[in-house]
Scaffold this motif. Structure first.
Motif, PDB file in Angstrom:
ATOM      1  N   SER A 229      -2.599  -6.184  -8.771  1.00  0.00           N
ATOM      2  CA  SER A 229      -1.549  -5.179  -8.937  1.00  0.00           C
ATOM      3  C   SER A 229      -1.550  -4.501 -10.307  1.00  0.00           C
ATOM      4  CB  SER A 229      -0.172  -5.808  -8.694  1.00  0.00           C
ATOM      5  OG  SER A 229       0.047  -6.882  -9.597  1.00  0.00           O
ATOM      6  N   ASN A 230      -2.331  -4.995 -11.278  1.00  0.00           N
ATOM      7  CA  ASN A 230      -2.343  -4.386 -12.614  1.00  0.00           C
ATOM      8  C   ASN A 230      -3.422  -3.332 -12.795  1.00  0.00           C
ATOM      9  OD1 ASN A 230      -0.167  -5.823 -13.730  1.00  0.00           O
ATOM     10  ND2 ASN A 230      -1.464  -7.576 -14.195  1.00  0.00           N
ATOM     11  N   VAL A 231      -4.326  -3.176 -11.831  1.00  0.00           N
ATOM     12  CA  VAL A 231      -5.476  -2.293 -12.020  1.00  0.00           C
ATOM     13  C   VAL A 231      -5.052  -0.827 -12.016  1.00  0.00           C
ATOM     14  CG1 VAL A 231      -7.042  -3.963 -10.973  1.00  0.00           C
ATOM     15  CG2 VAL A 231      -5.989  -2.205  -9.546  1.00  0.00           C
ATOM     16  N   THR A 232      -5.895   0.011 -12.632  1.00  0.00           N
ATOM     17  CA  THR A 232      -5.685   1.455 -12.604  1.00  0.00           C
ATOM     18  C   THR A 232      -6.598   2.130 -11.579  1.00  0.00           C
ATOM     19  OG1 THR A 232      -7.306   1.808 -14.375  1.00  0.00           O
ATOM     20  CG2 THR A 232      -5.009   1.491 -15.031  1.00  0.00           C
ATOM     21  N   LYS A 233      -7.717   1.448 -11.231  1.00  0.00           N
ATOM     22  CA  LYS A 233      -8.636   1.976 -10.225  1.00  0.00           C
ATOM     23  C   LYS A 233      -8.961   0.861  -9.247  1.00  0.00           C
ATOM     24  CE  LYS A 233     -13.186   4.108  -9.585  1.00  0.00           C
ATOM     25  NZ  LYS A 233     -14.445   4.546 -10.253  1.00  0.00           N
ATOM     26  N   LEU A 234      -8.822   1.157  -7.941  1.00  0.00           N
ATOM     27  CA  LEU A 234      -9.000   0.128  -6.926  1.00  0.00           C
ATOM     28  C   LEU A 234      -9.758   0.695  -5.734  1.00  0.00           C
ATOM     29  CD1 LEU A 234      -8.352  -2.754  -5.920  1.00  0.00           C
ATOM     30  CD2 LEU A 234      -6.187  -1.862  -5.026  1.00  0.00           C
ATOM     31  N   GLU A 235     -10.832  -0.011  -5.341  1.00  0.00           N
ATOM     32  CA  GLU A 235     -11.584   0.333  -4.135  1.00  0.00           C
ATOM     33  C   GLU A 235     -11.560  -0.875  -3.207  1.00  0.00           C
ATOM     34  OE1 GLU A 235     -15.417   2.145  -4.589  1.00  0.00           O
ATOM     35  OE2 GLU A 235     -14.933   2.908  -6.592  1.00  0.00           O
ATOM     36  N   LEU A 236     -11.156  -0.644  -1.964  1.00  0.00           N
ATOM     37  CA  LEU A 236     -11.054  -1.725  -0.987  1.00  0.00           C
ATOM     38  C   LEU A 236     -11.861  -1.373   0.258  1.00  0.00           C
ATOM     39  CD1 LEU A 236      -7.200  -2.433  -1.161  1.00  0.00           C
ATOM     40  CD2 LEU A 236      -9.013  -3.686  -2.340  1.00  0.00           C
ATOM     41  N   THR A 237     -12.637  -2.338   0.742  1.00  0.00           N
ATOM     42  CA  THR A 237     -13.407  -2.164   1.964  1.00  0.00           C
ATOM     43  C   THR A 237     -13.039  -3.275   2.938  1.00  0.00           C
ATOM     44  OG1 THR A 237     -15.252  -1.142   0.780  1.00  0.00           O
ATOM     45  CG2 THR A 237     -15.718  -2.040   2.963  1.00  0.00           C
ATOM     46  N   ALA A 238     -12.792  -2.891   4.200  1.00  0.00           N
ATOM     47  CA  ALA A 238     -12.431  -3.857   5.243  1.00  0.00           C
ATOM     48  C   ALA A 238     -11.262  -4.717   4.809  1.00  0.00           C
ATOM     49  CB  ALA A 238     -13.637  -4.725   5.606  1.00  0.00           C
ATOM     50  N   CYS A 239     -10.226  -4.063   4.295  1.00  0.00           N
ATOM     51  CA  CYS A 239      -9.112  -4.800   3.706  1.00  0.00           C
ATOM     52  C   CYS A 239      -8.198  -5.409   4.750  1.00  0.00           C
ATOM     53  CB  CYS A 239      -8.311  -3.873   2.797  1.00  0.00           C
ATOM     54  SG  CYS A 239      -6.833  -4.616   2.109  1.00  0.00           S
ATOM     55  N   PHE A 240      -7.772  -4.604   5.718  1.00  0.00           N
ATOM     56  CA  PHE A 240      -6.752  -5.074   6.655  1.00  0.00           C
ATOM     57  C   PHE A 240      -7.346  -5.290   8.037  1.00  0.00           C
ATOM     58  CE2 PHE A 240      -4.382  -2.619   3.507  1.00  0.00           C
ATOM     59  CZ  PHE A 240      -3.503  -3.590   3.083  1.00  0.00           C
ATOM     60  N   SER A 241      -6.932  -6.354   8.657  1.00  0.00           N
ATOM     61  CA  SER A 241      -7.335  -6.652  10.033  1.00  0.00           C
ATOM     62  C   SER A 241      -6.104  -6.578  10.926  1.00  0.00           C
ATOM     63  CB  SER A 241      -7.954  -8.058  10.110  1.00  0.00           C
ATOM     64  OG  SER A 241      -6.975  -9.034   9.807  1.00  0.00           O
ATOM     65  N   ALA A 242      -6.319  -6.701  12.211  1.00  0.00           N
ATOM     66  CA  ALA A 242      -5.192  -6.656  13.139  1.00  0.00           C
ATOM     67  C   ALA A 242      -4.202  -7.772  12.853  1.00  0.00           C
ATOM     68  CB  ALA A 242      -5.714  -6.759  14.577  1.00  0.00           C
ATOM     69  N   GLU A 243      -4.717  -8.934  12.422  1.00  0.00           N
ATOM     70  CA  GLU A 243      -3.815 -10.034  12.101  1.00  0.00           C
ATOM     71  C   GLU A 243      -2.949  -9.698  10.898  1.00  0.00           C
ATOM     72  OE1 GLU A 243      -5.886 -14.110  12.646  1.00  0.00           O
ATOM     73  OE2 GLU A 243      -7.464 -12.700  12.104  1.00  0.00           O
ATOM     74  N   LEU A 244      -3.558  -9.074   9.904  1.00  0.00           N
ATOM     75  CA  LEU A 244      -2.838  -8.798   8.671  1.00  0.00           C
ATOM     76  C   LEU A 244      -1.747  -7.759   8.869  1.00  0.00           C
ATOM     77  CD1 LEU A 244      -2.530  -9.303   5.694  1.00  0.00           C
ATOM     78  CD2 LEU A 244      -4.339  -7.655   5.254  1.00  0.00           C
ATOM     79  N   MET A 245      -1.910  -6.878   9.834  1.00  0.00           N
ATOM     80  CA  MET A 245      -0.903  -5.854  10.071  1.00  0.00           C
ATOM     81  C   MET A 245       0.449  -6.476  10.425  1.00  0.00           C
ATOM     82  SD  MET A 245      -3.106  -3.227  12.379  1.00  0.00           S
ATOM     83  CE  MET A 245      -4.726  -2.695  11.858  1.00  0.00           C
ATOM     84  N   LEU A 246       0.415  -7.662  11.016  1.00  0.00           N
ATOM     85  CA  LEU A 246       1.653  -8.318  11.431  1.00  0.00           C
ATOM     86  C   LEU A 246       2.118  -9.354  10.425  1.00  0.00           C
ATOM     87  CD1 LEU A 246       0.711  -8.839  15.183  1.00  0.00           C
ATOM     88  CD2 LEU A 246       1.979  -6.951  14.147  1.00  0.00           C
ATOM     89  N   ASP A 247       1.438  -9.440   9.296  1.00  0.00           N
ATOM     90  CA  ASP A 247       1.795 -10.447   8.305  1.00  0.00           C
ATOM     91  C   ASP A 247       3.039  -9.991   7.543  1.00  0.00           C
ATOM     92  OD1 ASP A 247       1.836 -12.124   5.935  1.00  0.00           O
ATOM     93  OD2 ASP A 247      -0.202 -12.707   6.493  1.00  0.00           O
TER      94      ASP A 247
END
Length: 480
Positions: free
Chosen positions: A284-302
């Protein structure tokens, strides 16, 4: 002027040989860019260059693109490198680099001697890169085998000056973690790629840059990273050793992200949803963030997704191949995540087939967003007008947006096939279309590969009707 001329003549060069008149440290700098076989060949330039390679503080053994599988060529190179290292006499090294491919069989003993010789020079930079070492490139390989070269023990004396360590295609035992923790007091840059590892933690109080790419883990459990001075993190583990571990888990210890500015994380497919949430929350402290394959169907309901910390420092966000969707039919995971980035200035979404196309959704307000780039998005089967209305609603909530880029968006690229029906004409609607106001948006770039069935014309017309205040630039992706 006469003194300079005398020095050139004394050095064995002509009065026009300005290169030979340079001081030793500059000539050593030039030699540092050459592989060892080329460095030795500089002795033919003039007497000034004779023996300079012996005291050069950088050793570069580069056998890439050399047919090292040929026994004759290998024997010739082995003799050359061995003799080079025997006669090289620099007391300490600024850098020792070795790079080659096809490391197999009886060549390992010679390579091991060379590496040990380089380590004895207490280098500030140590780069050991072996390609094609027996580890197959997934997903084409069915089995995963350790690389044949094992990193020799590096004593605390040899590693006392080490600032950058880059290892590719190397097997690393459990003692490597202890080396990082207590044997490298000034290490700032660690690069591990295609390595087989047997440790569960990376700990360093001086490490500033960490790059982990497709490292195959034999060990069971979470790989814990503790580096309070870390500034840049690249985490792309890709896969683990299936016969040793069930989950590819990673964690950042408390305090390891206080200094973190730039992070690129590729989430393993077998990483648990809870671990993904915890890892993402620790960035949460970064100024630049790149995410790949971050969220899955399971995570959407977390439920923990709504409890994310605020990414107040984040200015640039790139989401690639992340699966987003509705939560209880109300608000998407993307919306909830973006609500945690109030100071975002540049947003790139890539490979999002169906985003923003939802009914009765209140999109987050992007008070500071200036640049929005969508790459291969809106590729679902929804009507084009619905997609453009959703895009307009999203853009309208970014009052400071200045540039919008749509790259290969809104429709699949399909080449015309023989016998396929193509519309002879299209109707461009003038009425009953929503108009969205974004006063700062003056430039929209549409990047495309090819036009099929007048889709591109339809897209440009729809954008122009909904966002009339912006100029539109059309760019062919294949000719850019």
């Amino acid at each position: 002027m006469e003194a300079v001329t005398d020095r050139r003549l004394h050095a064995g060069g002509s009065t026009d040989d300005r290169l030979s008149a340079l001081p030793d440290d500059l000539l050593h700098r030039i030699l540092s860019f050459l592989p060892c076989q080329r460095a030795v060949q500089t002795t033919v330039l003039s007497k000034r260059w004779t023996g300079l390679w012996r005291s050069a503080p950088c050793i570069n053994i580069n056998m890439l693109y050399i047919l090292t599988r040929s026994r004759h060529k290998w024997q010739k190179m082995e003799d050359l490198v061995t003799n080079f290292l025997i006669f090289h006499n620099a007391p300490v090294l600024d850098a020792f680099r070795i790079a080659m491919d096809g490391v197999i069989g009886d060549r390992l003993s010679a390579i091991d001697r060379w590496v040990r010789r380089g380590i004895l020079g207490c280098p500030s930079v140590l780069e050991i890169e072996f390609f094609d070492t027996g580890i197959p490139d997934p997903p084409f390989g069915d089995t995963v085998r350790p690389g044949p070269f094992e990193l020799p023990d590096i004593g605390s004396t040899s590693s006392s000056r080490l600032k950058r360590l880059s290892l590719v295609g190397v097997s690393l035992g459990s003692s490597f973690a202890e080396l990082l923790r207590s044997g490298c007091p000034v290490l700032e840059d660690l690069h591990l790629e295609d390595c087989c590892t047997e440790f569960n933690h990376i700990q360093s109080h001086t490490l500033k840059k960490l790059y982990l790419h497709i490292c195959y883990r034999h060990s069971v459990g979470t790989l814990a990273i503790k580096a309070p001075a870390l500034v840049k993190l690249v985490l792309d583990p890709h896969l683990s050793m299936p016969e040793y571990t069930q989950k590819n888990e990673f964690s950042l210890a408390d305090g390891s992200t206080n200094s973190l500015v730039d992070a690129w994380v590729v989430f393993p497919h077998d990483m648990s949803p809870r671990s993904r949430v915890m890892l993402l929350g620790s960035l949460s402290n970064v100024t630049k963030l790149e995410l790949t394959a971050c969220f899955s169907a399971e995570l959407m309901l977390d439920n923990e997704l709504g409890q994310f910390p605020i990414f107040s420092n984040l200015r640039t966000l790139w989401l690639r191949g992340c699966v987003f969707g509705n939560r209880d039919g109300k608000c998407s995971t993307l919306d909830i995540f973006l609500q945690k980035t109030p100071n975002l200035k540049k947003l790139t979404l890539e490979h999002q087939r169906a985003i923003l196309v939802q009914e009765s959704v209140e999109y987050p307000v992007f008070a500071n967003l200036q640049t929005l780039s969508l790459e291969q998005c809106f590729l679902d089967k929804c009507d084009l007008n619905n997609k453009l209305d959703a895009l307009g609603s999203f853009v309208q909530n970014a009052p400071w947006l200045e540039k919008l880029t749509l790259q290969c968006c809104m429709f699949e690229v399909e080449s015309e096939k023989e016998g396929q029906l193509v519309r002879k004409n299209i109707i461009l609607q003038r009425q009953d279309q929503n108009t969205f106001r974004c006063l700062k948006l003056k430039f929209i770039e549409v990047v495309y590969k090819e036009d099929h069935d007048h889709q591109l014309l339809e897209l440009l017309w729809g954008i122009g009707r909904r966002l009339p205040d912006a100029s539109i630039k059309l760019t062919n992706f294949l000719m850019d």
